[in-house]
Design a protein around this motif. Structure first.
Motif, PDB file in Angstrom:
ATOM      1  N   GLN A 149     103.381 105.277  51.310  1.00  0.00           N
ATOM      2  CA  GLN A 149     103.177 104.662  50.011  1.00  0.00           C
ATOM      3  C   GLN A 149     101.773 104.961  49.490  1.00  0.00           C
ATOM      4  OE1 GLN A 149     104.071 100.481  50.231  1.00  0.00           O
ATOM      5  NE2 GLN A 149     106.065 100.821  51.209  1.00  0.00           N
ATOM      6  N   THR A 177      98.036 104.434  48.028  1.00  0.00           N
ATOM      7  CA  THR A 177      96.988 103.499  48.446  1.00  0.00           C
ATOM      8  C   THR A 177      96.967 102.291  47.514  1.00  0.00           C
ATOM      9  OG1 THR A 177      95.685 105.382  49.213  1.00  0.00           O
ATOM     10  CG2 THR A 177      94.541 103.279  48.984  1.00  0.00           C
ATOM     11  N   SER A 178      97.001 101.108  48.085  1.00  0.00           N
ATOM     12  CA  SER A 178      97.033  99.883  47.286  1.00  0.00           C
ATOM     13  C   SER A 178      95.652  99.579  46.709  1.00  0.00           C
ATOM     14  CB  SER A 178      97.492  98.714  48.148  1.00  0.00           C
ATOM     15  OG  SER A 178      96.522  98.443  49.151  1.00  0.00           O
TER      16      SER A 178
END
Length: 263
Positions: free
Chosen positions: A31, A33-34
Protein backbone atom coordinates in the motif's frame (compact mmCIF):
# COMPACT_ATOMS: atom_id res chain seq x y z
CA UNK A 1 41.94 10.09 0.35
CA UNK A 2 43.94 12.85 1.95
CA UNK A 3 45.64 13.84 -1.30
CA UNK A 4 42.46 14.77 -3.14
CA UNK A 5 42.63 18.35 -4.31
CA UNK A 6 40.39 21.03 -2.85
CA UNK A 7 38.71 21.30 -6.24
CA UNK A 8 37.81 17.62 -6.20
CA UNK A 9 36.51 17.78 -2.65
CA UNK A 10 34.36 20.75 -3.59
CA UNK A 11 33.05 18.96 -6.64
CA UNK A 12 32.15 15.88 -4.61
CA UNK A 13 29.86 17.99 -2.44
CA UNK A 14 27.66 18.79 -5.43
CA UNK A 15 25.28 15.97 -4.59
CA UNK A 16 22.53 17.33 -6.82
CA UNK A 17 24.56 16.79 -9.99
CA UNK A 18 23.83 13.72 -12.05
CA UNK A 19 20.81 12.60 -10.03
CA UNK A 20 17.07 12.06 -10.46
CA UNK A 21 17.33 10.71 -13.99
CA UNK A 22 17.33 6.93 -13.40
CA UNK A 23 14.16 5.76 -11.61
CA UNK A 24 13.76 2.08 -10.65
CA UNK A 25 11.96 -0.06 -13.21
CA UNK A 26 10.25 -2.74 -11.12
CA UNK A 27 7.14 -1.91 -9.03
CA UNK A 28 6.98 -2.71 -5.33
CA UNK A 29 3.90 -4.47 -3.95
CA UNK A 30 2.21 -2.89 -0.95
CA UNK A 31 0.00 0.00 0.00
CA UNK A 32 1.02 3.62 -0.49
CA UNK A 33 2.84 5.33 2.38
CA UNK A 34 0.28 6.67 4.84
CA UNK A 35 0.17 10.25 6.07
CA UNK A 36 1.05 9.04 9.57
CA UNK A 37 4.17 7.22 8.41
CA UNK A 38 5.20 10.25 6.33
CA UNK A 39 4.88 12.43 9.45
CA UNK A 40 7.02 10.03 11.48
CA UNK A 41 9.59 9.99 8.69
CA UNK A 42 9.72 13.78 8.51
CA UNK A 43 10.09 14.06 12.28
CA UNK A 44 12.88 11.51 12.39
CA UNK A 45 14.68 13.34 9.59
CA UNK A 46 14.67 16.53 11.64
CA UNK A 47 15.60 14.98 14.99
CA UNK A 48 17.86 12.00 14.37
CA UNK A 49 21.43 12.09 13.11
CA UNK A 50 22.70 9.72 10.39
CA UNK A 51 26.52 9.83 10.46
CA UNK A 52 27.12 6.74 8.24
CA UNK A 53 24.73 8.08 5.61
CA UNK A 54 26.07 11.60 5.82
CA UNK A 55 29.60 10.23 5.28
CA UNK A 56 28.67 9.16 1.73
CA UNK A 57 30.57 11.56 -0.49
CA UNK A 58 30.74 10.19 -4.03
CA UNK A 59 28.30 8.90 -6.64
CA UNK A 60 29.57 6.40 -9.23
CA UNK A 61 27.61 4.74 -11.99
CA UNK A 62 28.76 1.50 -13.63
CA UNK A 63 27.72 -2.02 -14.56
CA UNK A 64 27.86 -5.48 -12.97
CA UNK A 65 27.12 -9.02 -14.04
CA UNK A 66 26.46 -12.23 -12.14
CA UNK A 67 29.51 -14.42 -11.56
CA UNK A 68 28.81 -17.34 -13.91
CA UNK A 69 26.28 -15.49 -16.06
CA UNK A 70 27.79 -12.72 -18.15
CA UNK A 71 24.42 -12.18 -19.84
CA UNK A 72 22.94 -11.15 -16.48
CA UNK A 73 24.01 -7.51 -16.71
CA UNK A 74 22.66 -4.46 -14.94
CA UNK A 75 23.43 -0.81 -14.23
CA UNK A 76 24.56 -0.15 -10.67
CA UNK A 77 24.42 3.21 -8.89
CA UNK A 78 27.13 3.36 -6.20
CA UNK A 79 27.07 5.78 -3.25
CA UNK A 80 30.56 5.65 -1.80
CA UNK A 81 32.06 6.35 1.63
CA UNK A 82 35.84 6.73 1.95
CA UNK A 83 36.93 4.93 5.13
CA UNK A 84 40.65 5.60 4.71
CA UNK A 85 43.36 5.87 2.07
CA UNK A 86 42.97 2.21 1.05
CA UNK A 87 39.39 1.20 1.87
CA UNK A 88 36.06 2.44 0.55
CA UNK A 89 32.55 1.05 0.82
CA UNK A 90 29.51 1.61 -1.35
CA UNK A 91 25.79 1.05 -1.10
CA UNK A 92 24.36 0.12 -4.49
CA UNK A 93 20.94 1.08 -5.87
CA UNK A 94 19.04 0.30 -9.06
CA UNK A 95 18.46 4.01 -9.69
CA UNK A 96 19.37 7.47 -8.47
CA UNK A 97 15.95 8.74 -7.39
CA UNK A 98 14.65 8.81 -3.82
CA UNK A 99 12.58 5.64 -4.38
CA UNK A 100 15.51 3.61 -5.78
CA UNK A 101 15.88 0.06 -4.48
CA UNK A 102 18.90 -0.89 -2.39
CA UNK A 103 20.48 -3.65 -4.53
CA UNK A 104 23.62 -4.51 -2.61
CA UNK A 105 27.03 -3.45 -1.36
CA UNK A 106 30.57 -3.20 -2.68
CA UNK A 107 33.84 -3.06 -0.76
CA UNK A 108 36.79 -1.42 -2.53
CA UNK A 109 40.41 -1.90 -1.48
CA UNK A 110 43.87 -0.93 -2.68
CA UNK A 111 46.30 -3.08 -4.64
CA UNK A 112 48.40 -3.54 -1.53
CA UNK A 113 45.53 -4.86 0.55
CA UNK A 114 44.27 -7.09 -2.24
CA UNK A 115 47.71 -8.59 -2.79
CA UNK A 116 47.81 -9.66 0.88
CA UNK A 117 44.54 -11.63 0.70
CA UNK A 118 44.50 -15.45 0.77
CA UNK A 119 44.17 -17.08 -2.68
CA UNK A 120 40.60 -18.29 -2.07
CA UNK A 121 39.50 -14.84 -0.94
CA UNK A 122 40.99 -13.17 -4.03
CA UNK A 123 38.59 -15.16 -6.21
CA UNK A 124 35.69 -13.11 -4.84
CA UNK A 125 37.16 -9.81 -6.03
CA UNK A 126 37.20 -8.06 -9.41
CA UNK A 127 39.55 -5.44 -10.83
CA UNK A 128 38.50 -1.90 -11.76
CA UNK A 129 41.16 -1.17 -14.36
CA UNK A 130 39.03 -1.78 -17.46
CA UNK A 131 35.92 -0.17 -15.99
CA UNK A 132 37.81 3.07 -15.40
CA UNK A 133 39.90 3.14 -18.58
CA UNK A 134 36.95 2.24 -20.82
CA UNK A 135 34.78 5.05 -19.45
CA UNK A 136 31.99 2.66 -18.42
CA UNK A 137 32.47 3.67 -14.77
CA UNK A 138 31.58 7.35 -14.35
CA UNK A 139 31.02 9.94 -11.65
CA UNK A 140 27.94 11.77 -12.98
CA UNK A 141 28.03 15.53 -12.60
CA UNK A 142 31.74 15.89 -11.81
CA UNK A 143 33.84 18.25 -13.93
CA UNK A 144 36.42 16.51 -16.11
CA UNK A 145 39.38 17.46 -13.90
CA UNK A 146 37.70 16.24 -10.73
CA UNK A 147 36.58 13.06 -12.48
CA UNK A 148 40.12 12.30 -13.59
CA UNK A 149 41.54 12.90 -10.13
CA UNK A 150 38.95 10.61 -8.60
CA UNK A 151 39.40 7.86 -11.19
CA UNK A 152 43.17 7.95 -10.73
CA UNK A 153 42.48 6.71 -7.19
CA UNK A 154 40.07 3.99 -8.31
CA UNK A 155 41.71 2.57 -11.45
CA UNK A 156 44.04 0.19 -9.58
CA UNK A 157 41.64 -0.86 -6.85
CA UNK A 158 39.68 -4.10 -6.40
CA UNK A 159 36.04 -4.63 -5.47
CA UNK A 160 33.95 -7.35 -3.84
CA UNK A 161 30.26 -6.95 -4.63
CA UNK A 162 27.17 -8.74 -3.38
CA UNK A 163 23.69 -8.02 -4.70
CA UNK A 164 20.74 -8.80 -2.44
CA UNK A 165 17.80 -7.46 -4.49
CA UNK A 166 17.83 -8.70 -8.09
CA UNK A 167 15.61 -6.06 -9.64
CA UNK A 168 16.99 -6.81 -13.12
CA UNK A 169 15.07 -10.09 -13.00
CA UNK A 170 11.71 -8.42 -12.38
CA UNK A 171 11.66 -9.34 -8.72
CA UNK A 172 9.44 -6.87 -6.92
CA UNK A 173 10.78 -7.89 -3.51
CA UNK A 174 14.32 -8.86 -2.36
CA UNK A 175 13.76 -12.57 -2.98
CA UNK A 176 16.29 -15.38 -3.15
CA UNK A 177 19.83 -15.39 -1.85
CA UNK A 178 22.68 -12.87 -2.35
CA UNK A 179 24.64 -13.09 -5.58
CA UNK A 180 28.34 -12.43 -6.14
CA UNK A 181 28.83 -9.89 -8.90
CA UNK A 182 31.76 -9.22 -11.21
CA UNK A 183 33.02 -6.28 -13.29
CA UNK A 184 33.84 -6.18 -16.99
CA UNK A 185 37.46 -6.64 -18.02
CA UNK A 186 37.54 -6.20 -21.80
CA UNK A 187 35.89 -4.95 -24.98
CA UNK A 188 32.77 -6.70 -26.23
CA UNK A 189 31.58 -7.89 -22.82
CA UNK A 190 29.20 -5.09 -21.80
CA UNK A 191 25.89 -4.97 -23.67
CA UNK A 192 26.21 -1.87 -25.90
CA UNK A 193 22.47 -1.21 -25.61
CA UNK A 194 22.76 -1.00 -21.84
CA UNK A 195 25.67 1.44 -22.11
CA UNK A 196 23.95 3.57 -24.79
CA UNK A 197 20.80 3.87 -22.68
CA UNK A 198 22.84 5.01 -19.67
CA UNK A 199 24.72 7.55 -21.76
CA UNK A 200 21.52 8.93 -23.29
CA UNK A 201 19.80 9.29 -19.94
CA UNK A 202 22.77 10.91 -18.21
CA UNK A 203 24.08 12.87 -21.20
CA UNK A 204 27.45 11.07 -21.07
CA UNK A 205 29.85 10.62 -23.99
CA UNK A 206 31.64 7.41 -23.03
CA UNK A 207 34.16 7.53 -25.94
CA UNK A 208 35.13 11.06 -24.86
CA UNK A 209 35.49 9.95 -21.23
CA UNK A 210 37.69 7.08 -22.39
CA UNK A 211 39.95 9.50 -24.30
CA UNK A 212 40.24 11.78 -21.26
CA UNK A 213 41.49 8.85 -19.18
CA UNK A 214 44.03 7.46 -21.65
CA UNK A 215 47.00 8.64 -19.60
CA UNK A 216 45.76 7.32 -16.26
CA UNK A 217 48.42 4.92 -14.91
CA UNK A 218 46.70 1.52 -14.91
CA UNK A 219 48.77 -1.32 -13.49
CA UNK A 220 48.53 -4.95 -14.68
CA UNK A 221 45.74 -6.81 -12.89
CA UNK A 222 47.12 -8.80 -9.97
CA UNK A 223 46.86 -12.61 -10.04
CA UNK A 224 43.81 -14.04 -8.32
CA UNK A 225 41.21 -11.43 -9.28
CA UNK A 226 38.45 -11.92 -11.86
CA UNK A 227 38.15 -15.66 -11.22
CA UNK A 228 35.37 -15.97 -13.81
CA UNK A 229 37.95 -15.39 -16.57
CA UNK A 230 39.63 -18.64 -15.51
CA UNK A 231 36.36 -20.55 -15.61
CA UNK A 232 35.76 -20.43 -11.85
CA UNK A 233 32.18 -19.57 -11.03
CA UNK A 234 31.57 -18.74 -7.39
CA UNK A 235 28.08 -18.31 -5.99
CA UNK A 236 26.32 -19.03 -2.73
CA UNK A 237 23.86 -21.88 -2.65
CA UNK A 238 21.10 -23.01 -0.34
CA UNK A 239 21.84 -25.82 2.10
CA UNK A 240 19.12 -27.81 0.33
CA UNK A 241 18.42 -27.20 -3.34
CA UNK A 242 20.26 -25.61 -6.20
CA UNK A 243 21.84 -22.20 -6.47
CA UNK A 244 20.09 -19.35 -8.24
CA UNK A 245 22.63 -17.12 -9.95
CA UNK A 246 24.89 -19.17 -12.20
CA UNK A 247 25.45 -22.55 -13.76
CA UNK A 248 28.07 -25.29 -13.74
CA UNK A 249 29.16 -27.59 -16.56
CA UNK A 250 26.34 -30.04 -15.87
CA UNK A 251 23.66 -27.42 -15.32
CA UNK A 252 23.56 -27.85 -11.54
CA UNK A 253 25.60 -26.70 -8.59
CA UNK A 254 27.96 -28.70 -6.43
CA UNK A 255 29.67 -27.87 -3.15
CA UNK A 256 28.41 -26.83 0.25
CA UNK A 257 28.69 -23.07 0.01
CA UNK A 258 30.26 -22.07 -3.28
CA UNK A 259 29.77 -23.07 -6.87
CA UNK A 260 32.61 -23.50 -9.27
CA UNK A 261 32.15 -24.21 -12.92
CA UNK A 262 33.01 -22.77 -16.30
CA UNK A 263 31.79 -19.46 -17.65
Amino acid sequence: MRRLTLALVAALTLSACGANNSPPQAPIPGQKTSAGLKTLEAGATLIQSRPPVEAISTYLDGFHFYSGDKNGQMEAHHYVTVLNEEVMQAVIYDGNTKDARLMGVEYIISERLFNALPPEEKKLWHSHQYEVKSGSLVAPGLPAAADKALMSRIVNTYGKTWHTWHTDRDKTLPLGIPALMMGFTGEGQLDPTLLAERDRRMDIDTPAVKRQREDLPAHPVLPGANAWERGEVIQLRRVNGSGEHGRGDTGHFTGAEQVRGKE
